[in-house]
Design a protein around this motif. Structure first.
Motif, PDB file in Angstrom:
ATOM      1  N   LEU A 253       0.830  -1.206   0.000  1.00  0.00           N
ATOM      2  CA  LEU A 253       0.000   0.000   0.000  1.00  0.00           C
ATOM      3  C   LEU A 253       0.865   1.257   0.000  1.00  0.00           C
ATOM      4  N   TYR A 254       1.933   1.244   0.792  1.00  0.00           N
ATOM      5  CA  TYR A 254       2.783   2.431   0.935  1.00  0.00           C
ATOM      6  C   TYR A 254       4.002   2.391   0.016  1.00  0.00           C
ATOM      7  N   ALA A 255       4.007   1.496  -0.956  1.00  0.00           N
ATOM      8  CA  ALA A 255       5.113   1.459  -1.912  1.00  0.00           C
ATOM      9  C   ALA A 255       5.172   2.794  -2.655  1.00  0.00           C
ATOM     10  N   GLY A 256       6.361   3.288  -2.879  1.00  0.00           N
ATOM     11  CA  GLY A 256       6.522   4.560  -3.562  1.00  0.00           C
ATOM     12  C   GLY A 256       7.079   5.643  -2.673  1.00  0.00           C
ATOM     13  N   PHE A 257       6.975   5.453  -1.357  1.00  0.00           N
ATOM     14  CA  PHE A 257       7.528   6.431  -0.425  1.00  0.00           C
ATOM     15  C   PHE A 257       9.030   6.223  -0.251  1.00  0.00           C
ATOM     16  N   THR A 258       9.768   7.309  -0.240  1.00  0.00           N
ATOM     17  CA  THR A 258      11.190   7.258   0.100  1.00  0.00           C
ATOM     18  C   THR A 258      11.356   7.177   1.611  1.00  0.00           C
ATOM     19  N   HIS A 259      10.600   8.040   2.320  1.00  0.00           N
ATOM     20  CA  HIS A 259      10.587   8.004   3.780  1.00  0.00           C
ATOM     21  C   HIS A 259       9.457   7.077   4.200  1.00  0.00           C
ATOM     22  N   SER A 260       9.783   5.920   4.722  1.00  0.00           N
ATOM     23  CA  SER A 260       8.746   4.972   5.107  1.00  0.00           C
ATOM     24  C   SER A 260       8.864   4.538   6.558  1.00  0.00           C
ATOM     25  N   ASP A 261       9.690   5.232   7.327  1.00  0.00           N
ATOM     26  CA  ASP A 261       9.940   4.829   8.708  1.00  0.00           C
ATOM     27  C   ASP A 261       9.054   5.538   9.715  1.00  0.00           C
ATOM     28  N   ASN A 262       8.377   6.617   9.294  1.00  0.00           N
ATOM     29  CA  ASN A 262       7.590   7.413  10.224  1.00  0.00           C
ATOM     30  C   ASN A 262       6.462   8.100   9.453  1.00  0.00           C
ATOM     31  N   LEU A 263       5.232   8.038   9.977  1.00  0.00           N
ATOM     32  CA  LEU A 263       4.087   8.583   9.247  1.00  0.00           C
ATOM     33  C   LEU A 263       4.212  10.082   9.008  1.00  0.00           C
ATOM     34  N   LEU A 264       4.763  10.825   9.965  1.00  0.00           N
ATOM     35  CA  LEU A 264       4.889  12.269   9.784  1.00  0.00           C
ATOM     36  C   LEU A 264       5.990  12.612   8.794  1.00  0.00           C
ATOM     37  N   ARG A 265       7.094  11.883   8.814  1.00  0.00           N
ATOM     38  CA  ARG A 265       8.149  12.120   7.835  1.00  0.00           C
ATOM     39  C   ARG A 265       7.640  11.782   6.436  1.00  0.00           C
ATOM     40  N   MET A 266       6.841  10.734   6.323  1.00  0.00           N
ATOM     41  CA  MET A 266       6.258  10.385   5.034  1.00  0.00           C
ATOM     42  C   MET A 266       5.347  11.504   4.533  1.00  0.00           C
ATOM     43  N   THR A 267       4.548  12.059   5.422  1.00  0.00           N
ATOM     44  CA  THR A 267       3.553  13.064   5.034  1.00  0.00           C
ATOM     45  C   THR A 267       4.188  14.390   4.659  1.00  0.00           C
ATOM     46  N   PHE A 268       5.186  14.836   5.434  1.00  0.00           N
ATOM     47  CA  PHE A 268       5.704  16.190   5.251  1.00  0.00           C
ATOM     48  C   PHE A 268       7.016  16.261   4.474  1.00  0.00           C
ATOM     49  N   LEU A 269       7.786  15.195   4.459  1.00  0.00           N
ATOM     50  CA  LEU A 269       9.105  15.269   3.833  1.00  0.00           C
ATOM     51  C   LEU A 269       9.199  14.515   2.519  1.00  0.00           C
ATOM     52  N   ASP A 270       8.168  13.765   2.159  1.00  0.00           N
ATOM     53  CA  ASP A 270       8.197  12.978   0.926  1.00  0.00           C
ATOM     54  C   ASP A 270       7.198  13.553  -0.069  1.00  0.00           C
ATOM     55  N   PRO A 271       7.658  14.105  -1.195  1.00  0.00           N
ATOM     56  CA  PRO A 271       6.726  14.687  -2.182  1.00  0.00           C
ATOM     57  C   PRO A 271       5.663  13.705  -2.659  1.00  0.00           C
ATOM     58  N   PHE A 272       5.960  12.417  -2.598  1.00  0.00           N
ATOM     59  CA  PHE A 272       5.008  11.410  -3.047  1.00  0.00           C
ATOM     60  C   PHE A 272       3.698  11.454  -2.255  1.00  0.00           C
ATOM     61  N   ALA A 273       3.758  11.990  -1.022  1.00  0.00           N
ATOM     62  CA  ALA A 273       2.580  12.007  -0.159  1.00  0.00           C
ATOM     63  C   ALA A 273       1.432  12.793  -0.776  1.00  0.00           C
ATOM     64  N   HIS A 274       1.734  13.828  -1.531  1.00  0.00           N
ATOM     65  CA  HIS A 274       0.667  14.655  -2.115  1.00  0.00           C
ATOM     66  C   HIS A 274      -0.079  13.907  -3.212  1.00  0.00           C
ATOM     67  N   ASP A 275       0.579  12.965  -3.858  1.00  0.00           N
ATOM     68  CA  ASP A 275      -0.109  12.124  -4.838  1.00  0.00           C
ATOM     69  C   ASP A 275      -0.854  10.978  -4.158  1.00  0.00           C
ATOM     70  N   PHE A 276      -0.275  10.458  -3.099  1.00  0.00           N
ATOM     71  CA  PHE A 276      -0.829   9.291  -2.423  1.00  0.00           C
ATOM     72  C   PHE A 276      -2.078   9.637  -1.612  1.00  0.00           C
ATOM     73  N   HIS A 277      -2.024  10.735  -0.856  1.00  0.00           N
ATOM     74  CA  HIS A 277      -3.164  11.156  -0.038  1.00  0.00           C
ATOM     75  C   HIS A 277      -4.079  12.039  -0.880  1.00  0.00           C
ATOM     76  N   ARG A 278      -5.274  11.549  -1.153  1.00  0.00           N
ATOM     77  CA  ARG A 278      -6.221  12.348  -1.931  1.00  0.00           C
ATOM     78  C   ARG A 278      -6.715  13.558  -1.145  1.00  0.00           C
ATOM     79  N   ASP A 279      -6.631  13.516   0.175  1.00  0.00           N
ATOM     80  CA  ASP A 279      -6.925  14.677   1.018  1.00  0.00           C
ATOM     81  C   ASP A 279      -5.710  14.889   1.910  1.00  0.00           C
ATOM     82  N   TRP A 280      -4.658  15.470   1.309  1.00  0.00           N
ATOM     83  CA  TRP A 280      -3.401  15.616   2.038  1.00  0.00           C
ATOM     84  C   TRP A 280      -3.577  16.515   3.258  1.00  0.00           C
ATOM     85  N   ASP A 281      -4.339  17.581   3.135  1.00  0.00           N
ATOM     86  CA  ASP A 281      -4.526  18.507   4.255  1.00  0.00           C
ATOM     87  C   ASP A 281      -5.078  17.784   5.477  1.00  0.00           C
ATOM     88  N   ARG A 282      -6.071  16.947   5.249  1.00  0.00           N
ATOM     89  CA  ARG A 282      -6.675  16.215   6.369  1.00  0.00           C
ATOM     90  C   ARG A 282      -5.685  15.233   6.975  1.00  0.00           C
TER      91      ARG A 282
END
Length: 291
Positions: free
Chosen positions: A146-175
């Motif tokens: 499910l989370y394939a594609g993330f460079t930062h995969s060790d921490n949910l917050l690092r994945m959300t804020f430090l990995d550009p892929f998060a904006h494509d993965f989360h359809r509601d990134w703000d939430r």
């Protein structure tokens, strides 16, 4: 004047109170409005009026000069600021912090072997274990897919804020971002001296302006259940619901389990993802250093 020039900036209770009163308008509380306001939200004297305390006493609370507020005072302030249950619990934690402890020896968070084996048996359900700082300590094969594609995969917050892929993965990134920061804020209120939390907040504050803005809002929320909207590069859009379970043998850890509503396109997409990622891949275990 409503400007802080003192030690309140370093005061957890003061920071929380200021952030929460800044989000309320007089009309939200039934207070009259008069003229142009120089500061956002409520003034200190307005919160004091709503709470039934003197302006001087409330000012001492925000400045950290009143260190022993009674439960009755805290309840009155919580009502004045219209805090929900999670925020009230956080208010009590930051208002009555535990005595400062000596620095703990570094420790490493591990997932128990029997729990890792349990994760491996769930072939149709993405599941993973989170540490107290939202570190991903272990995940099963389907969660890994499910989370394939993330460079930062060790921490949910690092994945959300430090990995550009998060904006494509989360359809509601703000939430997703708001929810993650509110959960981290709750953890920081429980143990503000924790070295791992301080390290993570410091890193995210330095590297992400979005994180700094949300951290300053002082939202507080724990993980319980919620719907998540994802977009997976291989199977398309997914709406998955998660449940968070406290692990009795490791109370600082949580087991997160996703599922799709049966008979939906999300269920079909999740089944397809499972077939694409099928293979004898064991649950991943990541040791995270913490204090």
């Amino acid at each position: 004047m409503d400007t802080d020039k003192d030690t309140a900036a370093e005061n957890a209770l003061g920071g929380f109170l200021r952030a929460r009163r800044a989000r309320l308008r007089p009309e939200d509380t039934g207070l009259p409005t008069s003229g142009r306001r120089r500061v956002p939200g409520l003034r200190r004297e307005e919160v004091a009026t709503l709470a039934g305390v003197s302006t001087d006493y409330y000012m001492r609370l925000e400045q950290g000069r009143e260190r022993h507020p009674s439960p009755q005072i805290l309840e009155a302030v919580a009502r004045a600021l219209q805090l929900d249950d999670e925020a009230v619990a956080h208010l009590y934690r930051v208002a009555t912090p535990a005595a400062r402890r000596t620095r703990r020896a570094p420790r490493v968070e591990h997932v128990a072997p029997h729990l890792r084996r349990l994760l491996e048996t769930w072939s149709e359900t993405p599941a993973f274990v989170l540490g107290h700082a939202l570190d991903v300590l272990a995940r099963n094969r389907l969660a890994d897919a499910l989370y394939a594609g993330f460079t930062h995969s060790d921490n949910l917050l690092r994945m959300t804020f430090l990995d550009p892929f998060a904006h494509d993965f989360h359809r509601d990134w703000d939430r997703a971002a708001e929810s993650g920061v509110a959960t981290l804020r709750r953890a920081a209120g429980i143990d503000p001296e924790d070295p791992r939390l301080r390290e993570l907040v410091g890193e995210l504050s330095m590297k992400s302006a979005d994180f700094r803005v949300l951290w300053a809002r002082q939202d507080v929320r724990g993980k319980t259940r919620e719907a998540k909207l994802f977009h997976h590069a291989q199977v398309g859009d997914l709406e998955l619901h998660y449940e968070a379970f406290t692990i009795n043998s490791a109370p600082t850890q949580q087991l997160i389990v996703y599922q799709a509503q049966p008979g939906t396109t999300s269920a079909d997409a999740l089944a397809l993802l499972g077939s694409l990622s099928a293979g004898p891949v064991p649950a991943q275990d990541t040791a995270i250093g913490t204090g």
